[in-house]
Design an enzyme around this catalytic site. Structure first.
Site, mmCIF file in Angstrom:
data_model
loop_
_atom_site.group_PDB
_atom_site.id
_atom_site.type_symbol
_atom_site.label_atom_id
_atom_site.label_comp_id
_atom_site.label_asym_id
_atom_site.label_seq_id
_atom_site.Cartn_x
_atom_site.Cartn_y
_atom_site.Cartn_z
ATOM 1 N N GLY A 11 39.284 26.009 -24.978
ATOM 2 C CA GLY A 11 39.150 25.210 -26.197
ATOM 3 C C GLY A 11 38.419 25.936 -27.306
ATOM 4 O O GLY A 11 38.131 27.139 -27.209
ATOM 5 N N ASP A 52 40.790 21.535 -12.846
ATOM 6 C CA ASP A 52 40.697 20.238 -13.502
ATOM 7 C C ASP A 52 39.381 19.582 -13.095
ATOM 8 O O ASP A 52 39.187 19.230 -11.934
ATOM 9 C CB ASP A 52 41.898 19.368 -13.073
ATOM 10 C CG ASP A 52 41.948 18.070 -13.853
ATOM 11 O OD1 ASP A 52 41.007 17.805 -14.644
ATOM 12 O OD2 ASP A 52 42.935 17.322 -13.673
ATOM 13 N N TYR A 142 34.737 7.973 -28.653
ATOM 14 C CA TYR A 142 34.135 9.301 -28.446
ATOM 15 C C TYR A 142 32.600 9.203 -28.570
ATOM 16 O O TYR A 142 31.860 9.698 -27.716
ATOM 17 C CB TYR A 142 34.717 10.239 -29.493
ATOM 18 C CG TYR A 142 34.158 11.629 -29.535
ATOM 19 C CD1 TYR A 142 34.362 12.519 -28.484
ATOM 20 C CD2 TYR A 142 33.462 12.081 -30.659
ATOM 21 C CE1 TYR A 142 33.876 13.811 -28.547
ATOM 22 C CE2 TYR A 142 32.984 13.372 -30.724
ATOM 23 C CZ TYR A 142 33.186 14.237 -29.667
ATOM 24 O OH TYR A 142 32.703 15.521 -29.742
ATOM 25 N N LYS A 146 29.760 9.865 -25.770
ATOM 26 C CA LYS A 146 28.732 10.901 -25.936
ATOM 27 C C LYS A 146 27.324 10.303 -25.776
ATOM 28 O O LYS A 146 26.450 10.918 -25.156
ATOM 29 C CB LYS A 146 28.862 11.588 -27.299
ATOM 30 C CG LYS A 146 30.059 12.536 -27.402
ATOM 31 C CD LYS A 146 29.901 13.730 -26.482
ATOM 32 C CE LYS A 146 31.059 14.703 -26.537
ATOM 33 N NZ LYS A 146 31.031 15.703 -25.468
HETATM 34 C C1 AKB Z 1 34.917 15.571 -33.872
HETATM 35 O O1 AKB Z 1 35.185 15.578 -35.080
HETATM 36 O O2 AKB Z 1 35.345 14.711 -33.081
HETATM 37 C C2 AKB Z 1 34.010 16.655 -33.330
HETATM 38 C C3 AKB Z 1 32.577 16.236 -33.333
HETATM 39 C C4 AKB Z 1 31.838 16.092 -34.586
HETATM 40 O O3 AKB Z 1 32.015 16.057 -32.288
HETATM 41 N N1 AKB Z 1 34.171 17.846 -34.082
#
Ligand code: AKB
Length: 319
Positions: A11, A52, A142, A146
């Site tokens: 990545g 994986d 996301y 996190k």
């Molecule tokens: C995103 O835009 O999802 C990433 C981040 C800021 O974690 N680049």
């Protein structure tokens, strides 16, 4: 002797981190793994294996079999993509982390780096100079994954002594491997389109300020954090790091200084709401104090290098 496993080595971060780790620890001691093929140099210069992270048994087997001592787990579905597949993204992001934490607990690989993000913050967080400790109510899949990940990292550190270390990355800007599916991706796409077409259609509004960082700075800070003396680390969730804050219009102006014919238009999409919920700038004084966080690239230096390197890359690709 350190034996290092990098998960997600193909990545955006992994493909730049692996060569630097190999320089420090020796090619044969840095195991690159991913579910995708790696860039040529990563495969050529040291061990690479398809692995994986979601498959716990295989992961543990790999770690024990190769006597791994440190893990960098970079596998994640980024913010924009995660909003398209919320449940799947949650499963992947959490499973990737939990498998790694548990494998660290069940093996000798006690030192673990996992990237957090500015996405842990949300619309109720102070937007400017966002402190290390503050209101955190992320409203993206996301960001929620996190924030949960940070809590789990700290939990495994306190409960099982795992040497968990993490950084809340801002948007990362690089020319080697393009990012995939993030909200800050515009700040990479713009350079490729500037070189290819002298034009970019931006998916964020012109005045949306976000914190960003050039990849070399991100890699150096990641390694500095991993090499810092344990005793210096007061944060075992994830450290704020600031980088440079700018808007799409600021970036376009810098590009225009070197490419006067460059033009940009703005057509915000669903990612605008994500960007609006994130900080515009970050306070990283604790990272500076604890382990000497610092950066070398400002917007001017970064724009020059990005344009130069992408021009070379695209010329090579076309020849
Ligand atoms: C995103 O835009 O999802 C990433 C981040 C800021 O974690 N680049």
């Amino acid at each position: 002797m350190e034996k290092i496993l990098v998960i997600g080595s193909s990545g955006q971060i992994g493909s730049e981190l692996v060569p630097v780790l190999r320089k420090i620890y020796g090619n044969e001691n840095v195991y690159a793994t991913d579910i995708k093929d790696p860039p040529k140099d990563v495969r050529k210069n040291g061990p690479f294996q398809i692995l994986d992270v979601i498959d716990y048994k295989n992961l543990l087997h790999f770690i024990v079999g190769n006597k791994i001592t440190q893990i960098y787990n970079l596998a994640a579905v980024l913010s924009g993509n995660a909003e398209q597949i919320p449940l799947q993204a949650w499963d992947i992001n959490m499973k990737a982390l939990m498998n790694t934490l548990e494998a660290a607990h069940q093996s000798k690989a006690k030192k673990l780096f996992w990237p957090s993000s500015i996405a842990v913050f949300g619309p109720t967080t102070p937007r400017y100079n966002t402190p290390q400790l503050t209101v955190m109510e992320p409203n993206t899949v996301y960001g929620i994954s996190k924030l949960a990940g940070e809590r789990w990292g700290e939990y495994y550190h306190k409960r099982y002594g795992i040497d968990f270390r993490s950084i809340r990355y801002p948007g990362l800007i690089s020319y080697k491997t393009e990012p995939g599916g993030g909200t800050t991706d515009y700040a990479v796409e713009i350079f490729f389109d500037a070189v290819k077409k002298n034009y970019y259609r931006c998916f964020l509004k012109k005045d949306t300020a976000l914190p960003m960082m050039f990849m070399d700075d991100a890699i150096n800070n990641t390694i500095n954090l991993m090499q810092a003396d344990q005793k210096l680390l007061s944060v075992r969730s994830a450290y704020n790091i600031a980088g440079i804050s700018f808007t799409p219009a600021n970036l376009a102006n810098e590009i225009k200084k070197l490419k006067p014919d460059f033009s940009i238009t703005y057509k915000p999409d669903f990612r605008q709401a994500i960007a609006d919920s994130w900080p515009a700038s970050i306070d990283d004084s604790i990272a500076q104090k604890d382990w000497g966080m610092k950066t070398n690239f400002d917007i001017i230096k970064m724009v020059q290098l990005m344009l130069e390197k992408i021009e070379i890359k695209l010329k090579k690709g076309n020849s």
